[in-house]
Structure formats: structure tokens, C-alpha cells
Enzyme design. Structure first.
Site, PDB file in Angstrom:
ATOM      1  N   ARG A 166      45.936  16.383   0.715  1.00 31.86           N
ATOM      2  CA  ARG A 166      46.104  15.696   2.001  1.00 31.86           C
ATOM      3  C   ARG A 166      47.536  15.213   2.217  1.00 31.86           C
ATOM      4  NH1 ARG A 166      43.565  10.486   1.501  1.00 31.86           N
ATOM      5  NH2 ARG A 166      42.105  11.735   0.299  1.00 31.86           N
ATOM      6  N   LYS A 226      32.173  20.985 -13.638  1.00 33.40           N
ATOM      7  CA  LYS A 226      30.945  20.200 -13.605  1.00 33.40           C
ATOM      8  C   LYS A 226      31.213  18.855 -12.918  1.00 33.40           C
ATOM      9  CE  LYS A 226      31.371  17.803 -17.892  1.00 33.40           C
ATOM     10  NZ  LYS A 226      31.382  16.487 -17.306  1.00 33.40           N
ATOM     11  N   GLU A 280      31.922   9.518 -28.900  1.00 35.10           N
ATOM     12  CA  GLU A 280      33.267   9.166 -28.429  1.00 35.10           C
ATOM     13  C   GLU A 280      33.491   7.685 -28.658  1.00 35.10           C
ATOM     14  OE1 GLU A 280      34.662  11.628 -24.820  1.00 35.10           O
ATOM     15  OE2 GLU A 280      32.619  11.047 -24.389  1.00 35.10           O
ATOM     16  N   HIS A 298      27.763  20.527 -22.079  1.00 33.83           N
ATOM     17  CA  HIS A 298      28.372  20.782 -23.387  1.00 33.83           C
ATOM     18  C   HIS A 298      27.334  20.906 -24.508  1.00 33.83           C
ATOM     19  CE1 HIS A 298      31.809  19.767 -21.105  1.00 33.83           C
ATOM     20  NE2 HIS A 298      31.900  18.479 -21.391  1.00 33.83           N
TER      21      HIS A 298
HETATM   22  C1  BG6 Z   1      33.944  15.632 -20.234  1.00 35.48           C
HETATM   23  C2  BG6 Z   1      33.132  14.397 -19.905  1.00 35.48           C
HETATM   24  O1  BG6 Z   1      33.275  16.782 -19.798  1.00 35.48           O
HETATM   25  O2  BG6 Z   1      34.153  15.712 -21.632  1.00 35.48           O
HETATM   26  C3  BG6 Z   1      33.798  13.165 -20.469  1.00 35.48           C
HETATM   27  O3  BG6 Z   1      32.985  14.270 -18.511  1.00 35.48           O
HETATM   28  C4  BG6 Z   1      34.121  13.328 -21.918  1.00 35.48           C
HETATM   29  O4  BG6 Z   1      32.971  12.018 -20.264  1.00 35.48           O
HETATM   30  C5  BG6 Z   1      34.882  14.633 -22.157  1.00 35.48           C
HETATM   31  O5  BG6 Z   1      34.908  12.224 -22.343  1.00 35.48           O
HETATM   32  C6  BG6 Z   1      35.127  14.884 -23.627  1.00 35.48           C
HETATM   33  O6  BG6 Z   1      35.900  16.024 -23.817  1.00 35.48           O
HETATM   34  P1  BG6 Z   1      36.621  16.296 -25.196  1.00 35.48           P
HETATM   35  O7  BG6 Z   1      37.178  17.664 -25.056  1.00 35.48           O
HETATM   36  O8  BG6 Z   1      37.648  15.228 -25.359  1.00 35.48           O
HETATM   37  O9  BG6 Z   1      35.554  16.190 -26.248  1.00 35.48           O
END
Ligand code: BG6
Length: 508
Positions: free
Chosen positions: A63, A170, A238, A262
Site C-alpha cells: 500500500r 499457512k 519452543e 508441521h
Molecule cells: C511457525 C509457527 O510456522 O513455526 C510459529 O507459526 C513457530 O508459531 C514457528 O514459532 C517455528 O519455526 P522454526 O523453524 O523456528 O521451528
């Protein structure tokens, strides 16, 4: 048309680097986090590795009232801050020559006219050959309008001798019905072979190594079944929280955010049968077969668990709970931890539970797939000698510290026949001199090469929702998730869930 070649007939040496042909990548959503932290740096890294053609172009669509130079500056800063490979001025200069900006809003036909003009000019001046990849790094509710505008403006047309592809991120919907609706919209504009759905886990080296481990070796496949495997645990933990991500995450939650995509993809690669080859049709067919045979175990109050992080300590840092995070409503019921037990109704896996779990603000960041083996049917040792012997395990460490660990029993040195668990390790860091490329480098290159193997097709997405929908409906009827302290391994109900099934979560 797809440029994919049948690997059985293709006799070229596959180790030769595969360089993308002339093309332009158009990014929608250039100011977003993903574009800045992952996409633009990955494009630079590809250029730096010599995998982009000299006549490559990168176009930003947004934009803001920007000139090409303003967008180039944004890309430059993103590259400086996040590129994996070292900065080289000559690579940047060449890339910068092909950077353009087209101003417009997602629903404004005039903006798409300007974009079409920009692309035509690039085709003429830079020889991008009419090959265009539209990368939609935008909120999912904007997919339909952007697809529609790409159609109306003629940009989505597949022209003789060139290609037009769309890349979508996604979430692919929020349940089965919305995923079907979304697929219908996208497929009404782009044929399925021109749609590239990004699941960045499939771009990770360690994830592709599941295929090498299983199908290049004789050692594992004979025991990769319910005769020997007791259960499988797939963990994506995480340590980060969700401050600032409320706009996306609140109301979405851990299951939709990463299990639907995933973790179910990791499960599919672990559980599927051997494909005839790694062509897209063959690989996807095997994943679809296994996803279509998968369901959540019942009853759901015993086989699922969810939680929401509360304040706590993340290492030496004191952190707030989700409800205090910026961007989340104070009475949010969004889960930040989710665990489910799945069964796969095939001869290979009948009776073997697959436990999937993910969470934010857990003890540490780790993603792994662990196959836990049955105990030896008989132990000819004195009972006290095997008290510290657990179950054999094969653990694929997806990240960090990428590698594979085998756990087995070994004699403790000494005069007694005592047996204890030991680990045997393979680590990427010490076995290979090469660094692994970022997932986005691999996937963007595959889009430009027209290699769809690592991208989930619409049926995979729909089967994944079919697996998850009953859990989401059940949770929606259950009010608030259980709180767990930040820095721990999740809610107590998740531990109880596994205890009931006679197992324990691994503490990676
Ligand atoms: C993303 C999620 O797809 O993957 C996040 O939306 C997540 O919430 C991330 O933190 C983690 O990716 P990676 O590659 O750091 O494990």
C-alpha cells in the site's frame, strides 16, 4: 506446465547445482515479519550461492507510496540483519538491479495494473521471460481477494512457454470446511500444479533426512513397524512466548498453528510407506494414504491435553503469562500447548500410538521425532542389573543440534553384569563440512524450478483438518485450558494423559 522431470528417466547428475531460470518473484506483504526475516534474506542467500539467474527480479507489492529505492532499502536492511551467508557487495548490486516496487492495495484493480506493467517492463528489459511467482505472505483472509485480482488482471494466466505460480503460507483455513473453501478459491484461479503451499518444516534438511534414513538404509526399515515399535513421540517445543503475535495467534492456538501442518507432516513422513520415487505425485500419494488412515484416539478427554502458559522463569529471565502479553485478550482461551494421541489404521502401525505435542514457553527449544521400541521379550539378567535400562529409542533431532541419536543398553564397566542406557550420536555439525541451507532457501528455489515434491497438496491439507477437527470442537466446548508455568514442560494433564497409556513423555 510443470517442469518436473521423472527421476527414473532423468539421467542427469543430480549433484550439479540446479539454477532457477529467468523469472520474477512478487511478494505481497513485504513489511511483515516473515518477508523481512525469512523471505528476502533467503532470496539473497540463493543469489549468493549462485542459484538465481542473472536476469532475476524481485518485486514488492504494498500500500505504501514507495519508489523502487525505498523497497530496495527495506530488502537491504532485511538482508543485512537476517541473511545466513556473508554479505557480498557484488551479489547485492546485481540483485538490487532487479528490485522494483508496485504500489496498491489488495483489492484495488489499479494496483494490479501497475504490477502488470512493472512485470511486463521487467520481461522486456531484464528478460524475466513472463515467469512470475506470486508469494502471498499476507493474512489468510486476504487470499481470496488477491487471487481474484490476480485473475481479473490476467496476471494468473498460464501463457504458452512461461509460468505463473502462487505461493501461499499457512494457515490453510481454520478447519476442514474453511480449508475446502480456500482451496476452491485458489484452485479457481491457479491449477493445483501451480499452487505451492509452504510448510517450511518440509524445507528443513533434517526433515528431508527422514527419507534418506528410512529408504537409503537397510538397517531401520525391518524394525520400523508395530512388531518392534512401542510408540512414537513427535515433539516441537519452543521457549519463546507470543508477545506481539496476538493478532495472528489469539483464537488460533498451538494445534492449528503447528500440529495441523508441521507435526502432521513429520508424522506422515515417519509413518508412510516407501514411495516408488521422490516425484511429487508419488511422495504426496504416500503421505495422503497415511493421513487418510490416521485419527485421534478416543475418548478425547483421555487422549488429548492442552494448556496456556502462565508467568514463570525462562532460564534467568522472568516472563509474563499469555494473558498479560500484548495483543491477547484478558480472557483468551487460546491454547499455547497441545498434545494429542493418534492411531494409524494400517498393517504397519495398528496398535502403535503416535503422540504429538507442541508448546510455547517450554523448558527449551527442541524438535524431535522419537521412535520408542518395545522391551526385549526376555532379560536373562538379575533384576537389579537392569534397573537403569529403559526402552531402546531412535531419535531424529530436527533442531537445534541436528542429528540422530540411538539409545540402547550397554554393560557398565566392572565385575557385575549391570546394564544401563547409553547414547550413540550422529551430528550434522561434525559429520558434514557444509552448513545446512535455511528451509526457505530450498523451498523458494523449488518454487522457481517448478519442483512441487516438498509442498503439501490440497488433499493433504484437508485430511489434516479432518484429523484435527474433532479435537478442536471438543476443546471449544471445554472452556479454559489448564495453566502451566513458563519454563516447565507443559500442563500436568499432558503428563497424566501419557501415564494413563502407560508411557512417559521424553524430557529432551
Ligand atoms: C511457525 C509457527 O510456522 O513455526 C510459529 O507459526 C513457530 O508459531 C514457528 O514459532 C517455528 O519455526 P522454526 O523453524 O523456528 O521451528
Amino acid at each position: 506446465m510443470s517442469e518436473w522431470r521423472n527421476p527414473l528417466r532423468d539421467k542427469r547428475d543430480k549433484r550439479m547445482p540446479h539454477i532457477a531460470g529467468p523469472c520474477a518473484v512478487v511478494i505481497f506483504g513485504v513489511t511483515g515479519d516473515l518477508a523481512r526475516k525469512k523471505l528476502m534474506p533467503a532470496i539473497y542467500d540463493l543469489a549468493n550461492r549462485g542459484l538465481l539467474p542473472a536476469n532475476f527480479a524481485l518485486v514488492g507489492f504494498a500500500r505504501r507510496d514507495w519508489a523502487d529505492e525505498d523497497f530496495a532499502k527495506l530488502v537491504y536492511e532485511a538482508v543485512q540483519a537476517h541473511a545466513r551467508t556473508p554479505f557480498r557487495q557484488e551479489v547485492w548490486d546485481r540483485l538490487a538491479e532487479g528490485i522494483r516496487f508496485a504500489q496498491g492495495t489488495f483489492d484495488d484493480p489499479k494496483g494490479y495494473e501497475r504490477l502488470a506493467e512493472t512485470l511486463q517492463k521487467l520481461d522486456a528489459e531484464r528478460g524475466t521471460g513472463g515467469n512470475h511467482a506470486f508469494y502471498l505472505s499476507i493474512p489468510p483472509n486476504a487470499f481470496p481477494v488477491v487471487c481474484e485480482q490476480l485473475k481479473q488482471s490476467g496476471l494468473a494466466n498460464q501463457r504458452e512457454g512461461s509460468w505463473s505460480r502462487v505461493v501461499i503460507e499457512k494457515p490453510f483455513g481454520h478447519d476442514l470446511q474453511s480449508a475446502r473453501d480456500l482451496n476452491a478459491v485458489v484452485n479457481s484461479v491457479f491449477p493445483e500444479e501451480s499452487v505451492f503451499r509452504i510448510d517450511h518444516y518440509l524445507g528443513k534438511e533434517t526433515v528431508q533426512n527422514i527419507l534418506a534414513l528410512r529408504f537409503a538404509n537397510e538397517l531401520y526399515e525391518p524394525i520400523w513397524n508395530n512388531n518392534y515399535v512401542d510408540s512414537v513421540q513427535i515433539t516441537m517445543a519452543e521457549d519463546i512466548g507470543l508477545g506481539g503475535r496476538g493478532g495472528y495467534y489469539d483464537g488460533v492456538g498451538a494445534a492449528r498453528d503447528v500440529i495441523q501442518n508441521h507435526l502432521l507432516q513429520l508424522m506422515a513422513l515417519t509413518a508412510m510407506e516407501e514411495p516408488v520415487n521422490f516425484g511429487p505425485g508419488e511422495l504426496q500419494a504416500e503421505k495422503i494414504k497415511v493421513l487418510s488412515a490416521t485419527q485421534v484416539m478416543q475418548p478425547l478427554d483421555q487422549t488429548t491435553a492442552r494448556g496456556q502458559y502462565a508467568a514463570g522463569w525462562q532460564g534467568s529471565e522472568k516472563v509474563v503469562g499469555l494473558l498479560e502479553e500484548e495483543g491477547f485478550s484478558k480472557d483468551s482461551t487460546t491454547e499455547t500447548y497441545a498434545a494429542i494421541a493418534l492411531e494409524i489404521d494400517t498393517r504397519r502401525w495398528a496398535g502403535v500410538p503416535f503422540f504429538l505435542r507442541t508448546g510455547k514457553r517450554l523448558g527449551r527449544r527442541v524438535t524431535e521425532i522419537a521412535l520408542i521400541f518395545k522391551r526385549a521379550p526376555h532379560l536373562p539378567f538379575d533384576k537389579t542389573m537392569t534397573e537403569e535400562l529403559g526402552q531402546n529409542a531412535l531419535v531424529i533431532r530436527v533442531q537445534p543440534d541436528e542429528g540422530i541419536t540411538t539409545r540402547f543398553g550397554s554393560k557398565v564397566p566392572g565385575s557385575a553384569m549391570e546394564v544401563r542406557d547409553v547414547n550413540m550420536d550422529f551430528s550434522y555439525g561434525s559429520a558434514f563440512a557444509e552448513d545446512s541451507p535455511e528451509a526457505y532457501e530450498r523451498l523458494i528455489l523449488d518454487v522457481l524450478l517448478g519442483e512441487p515434491s516438498l509442498f503439501p497438496v490440497n488433499r493433504e491439507v484437508e485430511f489434516s483438518w479432518e484429523i484435527l477437527d474433532p479435537v478442536l470442537e471438543y476443546w471449544a466446548s471445554q472452556g479454559k485450558p489448564e495453566a502451566y508455568e513458563s519454563g516447565t514442560w507443559g500442563p500436568q494433564s499432558a503428563d497424566e494423559m501419557l501415564h494413563r497409556m502407560g508411557r512417559e513423555w521424553r524430557r529432551p
